[in-house]
Design an enzyme around this catalytic site. Structure first.
Site, PDB file in Angstrom:
ATOM      1  N   ASP A 298       4.616   3.783  -0.731  1.00 17.94           N
ATOM      2  CA  ASP A 298       3.991   3.091   0.332  1.00 17.94           C
ATOM      3  C   ASP A 298       5.281   3.413   1.585  1.00 17.94           C
ATOM      4  OD1 ASP A 298       2.449   1.361   2.099  1.00 17.94           O
ATOM      5  OD2 ASP A 298       3.823  -0.127   1.724  1.00 17.94           O
TER       6      ASP A 298
ATOM      7  N   GLU B  87       9.105   7.368   8.971  1.00 20.61           N
ATOM      8  CA  GLU B  87       7.907   6.733   9.145  1.00 20.61           C
ATOM      9  C   GLU B  87       7.559   6.734  10.404  1.00 20.61           C
ATOM     10  OE1 GLU B  87       7.906   2.938   7.174  1.00 20.61           O
ATOM     11  OE2 GLU B  87       8.485   3.734   5.289  1.00 20.61           O
TER      12      GLU B  87
ATOM     13  N   ARG C 191      12.105 -11.928  -4.909  1.00 19.29           N
ATOM     14  CA  ARG C 191      11.080 -12.678  -4.835  1.00 19.29           C
ATOM     15  C   ARG C 191      10.123 -11.788  -5.104  1.00 19.29           C
ATOM     16  NH1 ARG C 191      14.069 -14.443  -0.508  1.00 19.29           N
ATOM     17  NH2 ARG C 191      13.748 -12.712   0.400  1.00 19.29           N
ATOM     18  N   ILE C 192       9.599 -10.418  -4.641  1.00 23.93           N
ATOM     19  CA  ILE C 192       8.564  -9.850  -4.743  1.00 23.93           C
ATOM     20  C   ILE C 192       8.548  -9.289  -5.948  1.00 23.93           C
ATOM     21  CG2 ILE C 192       7.141  -7.960  -3.969  1.00 23.93           C
ATOM     22  CD1 ILE C 192       8.691  -8.260  -1.269  1.00 23.93           C
TER      23      ILE C 192
ATOM     24  N   HIS D 252       3.026   2.561   4.609  1.00 24.92           N
ATOM     25  CA  HIS D 252       3.744   1.014   4.809  1.00 24.92           C
ATOM     26  C   HIS D 252       2.905  -0.103   4.861  1.00 24.92           C
ATOM     27  CE1 HIS D 252       8.389  -0.516   5.511  1.00 24.92           C
ATOM     28  NE2 HIS D 252       7.475  -1.192   4.859  1.00 24.92           N
ATOM     29  N   ILE D 253       2.002  -0.170   4.061  1.00 23.60           N
ATOM     30  CA  ILE D 253       1.287  -1.414   4.335  1.00 23.60           C
ATOM     31  C   ILE D 253       1.299  -2.635   3.264  1.00 23.60           C
ATOM     32  CG2 ILE D 253      -0.762  -0.043   5.141  1.00 23.60           C
ATOM     33  CD1 ILE D 253      -1.846  -0.163   2.056  1.00 23.60           C
ATOM     34  N   GLY D 254       2.700  -2.571   2.865  1.00 26.96           N
ATOM     35  CA  GLY D 254       2.887  -3.692   1.864  1.00 26.96           C
ATOM     36  C   GLY D 254       2.499  -5.280   2.430  1.00 26.96           C
ATOM     37  N   SER D 255       2.498  -5.657   3.585  1.00 24.85           N
ATOM     38  CA  SER D 255       2.397  -6.877   4.112  1.00 24.85           C
ATOM     39  C   SER D 255       1.032  -6.777   5.098  1.00 24.85           C
ATOM     40  CB  SER D 255       3.528  -7.412   4.767  1.00 24.85           C
ATOM     41  OG  SER D 255       3.906  -6.833   5.945  1.00 24.85           O
TER      42      SER D 255
ATOM     43  N   SER E 261       9.314  -0.434  -1.431  1.00 28.18           N
ATOM     44  CA  SER E 261      10.473  -1.305  -0.798  1.00 28.18           C
ATOM     45  C   SER E 261      10.815  -0.347   0.427  1.00 28.18           C
ATOM     46  CB  SER E 261      11.482  -1.757  -1.766  1.00 28.18           C
ATOM     47  OG  SER E 261      11.776  -0.456  -2.553  1.00 28.18           O
ATOM     48  N   ARG E 262      11.692   0.501   0.042  1.00 25.46           N
ATOM     49  CA  ARG E 262      12.216   1.167   1.258  1.00 25.46           C
ATOM     50  C   ARG E 262      12.264   2.736   0.852  1.00 25.46           C
ATOM     51  NH1 ARG E 262      10.771  -2.330   3.785  1.00 25.46           N
ATOM     52  NH2 ARG E 262      12.035  -3.521   5.395  1.00 25.46           N
TER      53      ARG E 262
HETATM   54  C1  GLV Z   1       8.378  -4.645   5.129  1.00 20.65           C
HETATM   55  O1  GLV Z   1       8.626  -3.714   4.770  1.00 20.65           O
HETATM   56  C2  GLV Z   1       9.018  -5.861   5.228  1.00 20.65           C
HETATM   57  O2  GLV Z   1      10.431  -5.717   5.108  1.00 20.65           O
HETATM   58  O3  GLV Z   1       8.602  -6.995   5.550  1.00 20.65           O
END
Ligand code: GLV
Length: 330
Positions: free
Chosen positions: A263, A268, A157-158, A287-290, A238-239
């Site tokens: 990110d 972490e 999706r992303i 880790h600020i993706g969302s 992602s990870r």
């Molecule tokens: C963030 O890393 C998530 O998996 O939503």
């Protein structure tokens, strides 16, 4: 069944109220640090539902301490904190928050690509450190993004939202690798499928957007990184565990790529003295993706509805694919 819920991180007030209205007992751990073990153990004893994040491993130990636990709802799309086999064994349903964060994370991936290409982090520090005393030299020049080659590892999706931005906004040549071929998307957008090695070797920007699984852990290692072009940039939103960090440090020390934008990390928060943080050509974010308020609110709502709907046995829930069978048996 008594509906007793534990939430292991702060959530918006209205989401908390919704949980109170729909459950018998709700405890929210109102801090971003982890719950102390004794407090967690005390709560786990008789909860039915857990709203949590990947920081808490839903493994044999936690599940043994939570004999009545039936539903775990992650406030995240990734669910690498779930021990799927243990959850299956105990008929525990695991849920996540797909879709609501796709555009936000795609924005971040794109931001990282643009910022690393134009060296934004470094140049921001350059001004604030008082170094801008005359026009900058070539050593601080960046790279073009428009019209370049983007390789996406993981067209979920992303990844597909990033591909859209790249094709439609930046006229990029986009290739992708994924466990599943996306023929319709290839047709619709004109992106092409390629092997990981081809993507590593031919792309100007390589974006890691894969889920973390046994098969993807340390997938991007020295051998694959060595295939990259000297002016290429690696982006990971992602990870952390998908990229072998020791190997990335080695590649950067050898000056084999233009840079990286990260990110996510193995550990972490990443320790302050981590070798990756010594490089000017590594751009980092925590880790600020969302991490946008509307998106995080939507994620909290989705996680809360997942729990309430599962307990009530009615309404939409986002059960992770590997556990969809267990709900039918539960
Ligand atoms: C963030 O890393 C998530 O998996 O939503």
């Amino acid at each position: 069944m008594k509906k007793k819920i534990l939430v292991t991180k702060p959530i918006p007030k209205n989401v908390e109220e919704y949980l109170h209205e729909n459950c018998d007992e709700v405890t929210v751990w109102n801090s971003n640090s982890m719950m102390p073990e004794d407090k967690l153990a005390e709560q786990l004893k008789d909860i039915t539902g857990l709203i949590t994040t990947n920081k808490y491993k839903i493994d044999c130990e936690l599940l043994s301490n939570a004999p009545k636990l039936k539903f775990v709802s992650n406030i995240a799309v990734g669910y690498n904190g779930f021990d799927i086999e243990e959850m299956k064994k105990r008929n525990v349903v695991g849920m996540h928050t797909p879709s609501v964060l796709d555009e936000t994370v795609a924005d971040l991936a794109f931001t990282l690509m643009l910022s690393a290409a134009r060296r934004i982090g470094l140049l921001d520090r350059y001004i604030k450190d008082g170094k801008w005393t005359e026009s900058i030299g070539k050593d601080l020049f960046g790279l073009n993004v428009y019209g370049k080659k983007l390789g996406i590892l993981g067209l979920g999706r992303i990844g597909s939202k990033v591909a859209k931005r790249a094709k439609m906004g930046f006229d990029m040549d986009v290739s992708y690798f994924d466990a599943f071929r996306k023929a319709a998307f290839e047709q619709e957008l004109g992106v092409h499928y390629a092997a990981i090695e081809t993507i590593m070797a031919e792309s100007d920007f390589v974006l890691v957007m894969l889920p973390l699984m046994k098969e993807t852990e340390n997938l991007i290692d020295y051998e694959k990184l060595s295939l990259m072009k000297p002016n290429a940039i690696l982006i990971n939103s992602s990870r952390g565990e998908i990229v072998n960090e020791g190997d990335l440090v080695r590649i950067l020390e050898e000056g084999k790529i233009f840079g990286a934008a990260l990110d996510v990390f193995h550990e972490e928060p990443i320790p302050y003295n981590h070798p990756l943080l010594q490089f000017d050509n590594v751009l980092t974010t925590p880790h600020i993706g969302s991490a946008v308020e509307e998106t995080r609110n939507e994620m909290a709502w989705t996680a809360a509805r997942n729990i309430v709907n599962s307990i009530n046995g009615a309404g939409k829930t986002f059960i992770v694919p590997e556990l969809q069978e267990s709900i039918q048996r539960a």
